[in-house]
Scaffold this motif. Structure first.
Motif, PDB file in Angstrom:
ATOM      1  N   SER A 101      -2.017 -14.905   3.920  1.00  0.00           N
ATOM      2  CA  SER A 101      -1.286 -13.616   4.639  1.00  0.00           C
ATOM      3  C   SER A 101       0.312 -13.715   3.815  1.00  0.00           C
ATOM      4  O   SER A 101       0.432 -12.879   2.956  1.00  0.00           O
ATOM      5  N   ASP A 102       0.558 -15.781   3.809  1.00  0.00           N
ATOM      6  CA  ASP A 102       1.572 -16.189   2.378  1.00  0.00           C
ATOM      7  C   ASP A 102       0.477 -15.673   1.225  1.00  0.00           C
ATOM      8  O   ASP A 102       2.182 -14.786   0.764  1.00  0.00           O
ATOM      9  N   LEU A 103      -0.146 -16.185   1.067  1.00  0.00           N
ATOM     10  CA  LEU A 103      -0.222 -15.693  -0.380  1.00  0.00           C
ATOM     11  C   LEU A 103      -0.015 -14.163  -0.552  1.00  0.00           C
ATOM     12  O   LEU A 103       0.857 -14.192  -1.621  1.00  0.00           O
ATOM     13  N   ALA A 104      -0.403 -13.293   0.374  1.00  0.00           N
ATOM     14  CA  ALA A 104      -0.596 -11.736   0.093  1.00  0.00           C
ATOM     15  C   ALA A 104       0.862 -11.747  -0.204  1.00  0.00           C
ATOM     16  O   ALA A 104       1.576 -10.353  -1.185  1.00  0.00           O
ATOM     17  N   LYS A 105       1.429 -11.832   0.629  1.00  0.00           N
ATOM     18  CA  LYS A 105       2.545 -11.648   0.855  1.00  0.00           C
ATOM     19  C   LYS A 105       3.621 -12.028  -0.826  1.00  0.00           C
ATOM     20  O   LYS A 105       4.497 -11.332  -1.043  1.00  0.00           O
TER      21      LYS A 105
END
Length: 726
Positions: free
Chosen positions: A186-190
Motif C-alpha cells: 500500500s505504501d509503495l502504491a501511494k
C-alpha cells in the motif's frame, strides 16, 4: 462473434522498446548474475533493500517475521519508476549501486549466505502459482486486511489448550507477516501516485492528463475494490510488480471482462484504448521474467456454469501476443468441443506470424481429470492454468510444486542394465521400474523435508497467501498446506528416448538375437564407434514412437502406465502426485551430459522433449505422430505433457489452415493434453545459428516455454533444428 483486431499502436511499440532495455529482459544468464545476487528462494534477485531489512530486524521474534520485515523493507526502499508513454505503473526495482552501496551489498550478501535461507541449499519454489485476482479486484488490500484482522480477533493466545501445539501462535505469526507485507504494498502504491502527480507538472498534454489519472487510480487501488477496467488492470499489475518470481496473469478474459463490458457499454472506454492497456499489461510481464523462464495467461474454455468463454478480451489477449511477439507472456488457449471455429482460426492466424503462442490446452480432458483424479470441485476445476510452462494448477486455490524432482529416465535405464543380468526383457523391464520406484520414493521424502524446513524459516512472501484459498481461513502459508489443493509434480525426462531404447533392446537382444545385452551396452558406451551400420539399422529399420505403429505405441503406453502407477505408489506426502513428462531445458542439459543411448542417439545429443517423439524419428507425417502420442491415456499426467510441432507458415494459412484445424480437433478428441506450435523452417534456424546477429528476434518453443533462438545452448539449438517439420 466477428472480431476485428486492432493494430499495435505506435505508443505501445515505443513502450516495448523501453521495457526491453530494462534489467531483466537484457539478462542472458540471470542465474549467474554477479551484480544482483541470485538465491534459491524463487526466481528473484536480492536487492540491498531486502538485505538491509533482514539485518535491521535481527531482533524479530521469529525468522518468518524477520523475512516479512525484509520483504516489506525492500518495497519501502523501492523508488517509483515511471517511463514515457506507459499506461500502467509498477516495475521491479533493481537499482544502480554506487561504489559504496555495492560494497555494502556484497557484505550483506556474504552475511546473508550464512542465514537459514541459504543454508537450505535447494528450497521449494515459492512462485509458479496463480493468485486470485478476482478477489483482489472485489475487496482490495483493505478487504484482505479486514479478513485477517477478523481472524486475529478470534485467537486467544492465553487459552489453556494453546500449548504444546502452539497452533494459535503459528496462526498469529502468519497473520502478522501478511499485514507487514500488505502495508508495504500500500505504501509503495501511494508513493507511485505521488510520483505520477509530481511528474505530471513537468509534462505537457496529453501526458500531463494521463499521469494525473494514473495518480488518482493508484490512490485507490490496489487498496480499494476496482470500479472500472483501468483500475482493475492497474490493480492486478501493481500487486504483481511487488513480487519477484513467476506469477501468471490467470484468466483475464474472466476477471477483467465485467469491468470492460460495463465501460464499453457506458462509453467510458474504447476498444482501441483497451487494447493498448492489454498490450501494456502483457509487456509488463517481460519486466519480471528472465530468459529461460515462463509466465503467462490462459483464455477461453468454459466457466463454472458450463458457458463458453469467448468475448472481446479472449481475442484481445491473443492479439497482444501477436502485437508483442515476445517469449513472454506465455499465452495459452483452452480448447474444448464447443470452441468456435472463428476463435481457432484467429489462433492459427496469430501462430502463423511466428509468435510461438498461444499453446493449446485440452479443456475437456484437463477439467475432467482434475475432478476425477485429483479431487477438485467442478467449480474450481474450470479455473485451471499452466502455472508457468505446462504444469497444471488451480487458480487462487492451489500450490502445484512443479519440478519437485526430476527423473533422468535414459540415464537410469543404462545404469540398471549395466548393473544386472537379465534372462528376459520382462525381467529387465521390471527391474527398471523397481529402480525408478525406489528413486522416486527417496526424492519425494527429500522434497518433503525441504518443504518442512521452508515452512519453518519463512522462505515465502506471505502476501501471496492472502490471495490463495484457504490460507487466511486456516492461518497457514503455502508451505504449511494452507492452500485448498496441493499437487507435487515430478518430471520424467527423456520419455520417448526410453521408449525407443526399450524397443531396440527388446528387438535386437531378445527377439532378433543380433547381439547380447553385454555387447549392446559396450557398443553404446563406445558411442557406436565402429558400429555405424548397427546405429543406422536402429534409426531407420526399427519401430519408433510417433509413427502410428502398434509396437512403439504399445511400448509407450506400457511405460506411461508403469510410471503413473509408480508415482501414485510413492510415499503419500500429498493426497495427489501429478506426474508429467514436461522437461523445460532438462532434456537438452541431461542429454549433453550422457553418452549414447540404445535408440541410436549419440553422446551429448538432446533427449526427446516432452511426450513427443524423438526428434526427427517421426517420418509418417503429423497425423501419424498425433495418433501415436494420443494412443494412450494422458489424462492423469497433468504435471506437464508437451507435444511440440514445427510447421511451415504456409500450413497455417489459406486453404491449408483447415488441415491444421483438423489436426487440432483430432488431438483434442483423442485426449491429448497440450499442443505447442513453432512456425519456422529449418533454413531459417540454420542461418540463425550461423548469423545470430540477423535473427535476434527469432522466438522458438522449447519444452513448455519460449525463448530467443540465439540465446539457446548449442545442444538446444540442434534439438529444435532436428524436430520434424510438417
Amino acid at each position: 462473434m466477428k472480431y476485428r483486431a486492432e493494430a499495435m499502436s505506435e505508443r505501445m511499440a515505443r513502450v516495448k522498446e523501453t521495457y526491453l532495455g530494462l534489467t531483466v529482459p537484457t539478462m542472458i544468464e540471470p542465474y549467474h548474475d554477479t551484480k544482483y545476487k541470485f538465491y534459491r528462494s524463487g526466481d528473484r534477485l536480492m536487492t540491498i533493500g531486502y538485505l538491509r531489512g533482514f539485518w535491521k530486524h535481527q531482533d524479530a521474534m521469529t525468522t518468518r517475521l524477520r523475512t516479512s520485515y525484509a520483504e516489506a523493507q525492500e518495497l519501502y526502499e523501492a523508488k517509483p519508476m515511471i517511463y514515457d508513454d506507459e499506461l500502467l505503473l509498477g516495475h521491479l526495482y533493481l537499482p544502480e549501486y554506487t561504489k559504496e552501496e555495492q560494497a555494502e551489498y556484497d557484505a550483506l550478501c556474504e552475511a546473508f549466505g550464512m542465514s537459514a535461507h541459504t543454508l537450505l541449499k535447494l528450497p521449494p519454489r515459492k512462485d509458479h502459482i496463480c493468485l486470485d485476482f478476482e478477489k483482489l479486484l472485489r475487496v482490495g488490500i483493505n478487504g484482505l486486511r479486514a479478513e485477517i484482522n477478523e481472524k486475529l480477533a478470534e485467537l486467544d493466545l492465553n487459552a489453556p489448550d494453546t500449548y504444546p501445539e502452539l497452533e494459535s501462535f503459528k496462526r498469529w505469526e502468519f497473520y502478522q507477516c501478511c499485514l507487514i507485507e500488505l502495508d508495504a504494498v500500500s505504501d509503495l502504491a501511494k508513493r507511485y501516485a505521488e510520483e505520477a502527480l509530481r511528474l505530471s507538472k513537468e509534462k505537457t498534454e496529453p501526458r500531463n492528463r494521463e499521469l494525473v489519472r494514473l495518480s488518482k487510480i493508484l490512490q485507490r487501488v490496489p487498496d480499494e475494490p476496482a470500479t472500472d477496467f483501468y483500475e482493475a488492470i492497474q490493480s492486478v499489475q501493481f500487486f504483481l510488480s511487488t513480487l519477484f518470481g513467476l506469477y501468471p496473469l490467470g484468466r483475464p478474459d474472466r476477471y477483467l471482462y465485467p469491468y470492460y463490458k460495463n465501460d464499453i457499454e457506458s462509453g467510458r472506454l474504447t476498444k482501441e484504448f483497451a487494447q493498448e492497456l492489454i498490450d501494456n499489461f502483457c509487456l509488463c510481464v517481460s519486466d519480471r521474467v528472465f530468459s529461460r523462464a515462463a509466465c503467462g495467461f490462459i483464455v477461453g474454455g468454459k466457466d463454472e456454469h458450463g458457458a463458453l468463454v469467448e468475448n472481446d478480451l479472449t481475442y484481445m489477449f491473443l492479439t497482444a501476443l501477436d502485437h508483442l511477439k515476445l517469449p513472454d507472456p506465455n499465452g495459452a488457449l483452452a480448447v474444448n468441443r464447443e470452441t468456435s471455429k472463428e476463435l481457432l482460426e484467429y489462433c492459427a492466424e496469430v501462430l502463423s506470424h511466428g509468435t510461438s503462442h498461444p499453446a493449446l490446452y485440452n479443456d475437456d480432458v484437463i477439467v475432467g481429470s482434475l475432478i476425477e483424479n485429483y479431487g477438485v470441485t467442478p467449480a474450481d476445476a474450470v479455473n485451471y492454468i499452466h502455472s508457468t510452462c505446462a504444469e497444471i494448477s488451480v487458480i487462487g486455490k492451489s500450490k502445484a510444486h512443479s519440478t519437485s524432482f526430476g527423473m533422468d529416465l535414459p540415464k537410469f535405464l543404462l545404469g540398471v542394465i549395466k548393473d544386472g543380468s537379465f534372462e528376459s526383457f520382462e525381467e529387465l523391464y521390471d527391474r527398471y521400474i523397481e529402480d525408478l520406484t525406489r528413486r522416486s520414493e527417496r526424492y519425494a521424502r527429500k522434497y518433503a523435508l525441504r518443504l518442512l524446513e521452508s515452512s519453518r524459516i519463512g522462505n515465502e512472501a506471505m502476501r501471496i497467501a492472502t490471495l490463495i484459498d484457504d490460507c487466511i481461513a486456516k492461518g497457514k502459508g503455502i508451505y504449511e498446506g494452507g492452500e485448498r489443493y496441493m499437487f507435487e509434480q515430478p518430471i520424467l525426462v527423456g520419455f520417448s528416448t526410453v521408449v525407443d531404447s526399450l524397443i531396440a533392446i527388446q528387438s535386437l537382444v531378445y527377439q532378433q538375437k543380433k547381439l547380447s545385452l553385454t555387447e549392446f551396452v559396450a557398443i553404446v558406451e563406445q558411442n557406436f564407434e565402429g558400429h555405424e551400420p548397427l546405429r543406422q539399422y536402429i534409426v531407420h529399420k526399427l519401430p519408433h514412437y510417433g509413427n502410428d505403429e502398434s509396437v512403439s505405441d504399445a511400448m509407450a503406453a506400457r511405460l506411461a502406465f508403469s510410471l503413473q502407477n509408480m508415482i501414485r505408489g510413492t510415499v503419500p506426502i500429498w493426497d495427489r502426485m501429478m506426474v508429467g513428462t514436461f522437461s523445460y531445458v532438462n532434456h537438452a542439459n541431461m542429454g549433453a551430459r550422457l553418452g549414447a543411448t540404445f535408440d541410436g542417439r549419440l553422446a551429448g545429443a538432446s533427449y526427446s522433449d516432452g511426450c513427443g517423439p524423438v526428434q526427427g524419428r517421426d517420418v509418417n507425417g503429423p497425423t501419424a505422430m498425433l495418433l501415436s502420442t494420443t494412443s494412450w491415456d494422458q489424462s492423469a499426467m497433468l504435471g506437464g505433457m508437451v507435444i511440440n510441432m514445427k510447421f511451415g507458415k504456409e500450413n497455417l494459412s489459406g486453404k491449408k489452415r483447415e488441415n491444421f484445424l483438423s489436426l487440432v480437433h483430432a488431438f483434442m478428441e483423442r485426449g491429448g493434453i497440450e499442443m505447442q506450435i513453432n512456425v519456422v523452417d529449418r533454413a531459417t534456424l540454420e542461418d540463425a545459428r550461423i548469423h545470430p546477429e540477423a535473427h535476434r528476434d527469432l522466438i522458438v518453443r522449447i519444452g513448455g516455454y519460449s525463448d530467443y533462438f540465439t540465446r539457446l545452448s548449442p545442444t538446444l539449438q540442434q534439438e529444435i533444428i532436428d524436430r520434424t517439420e510438417y
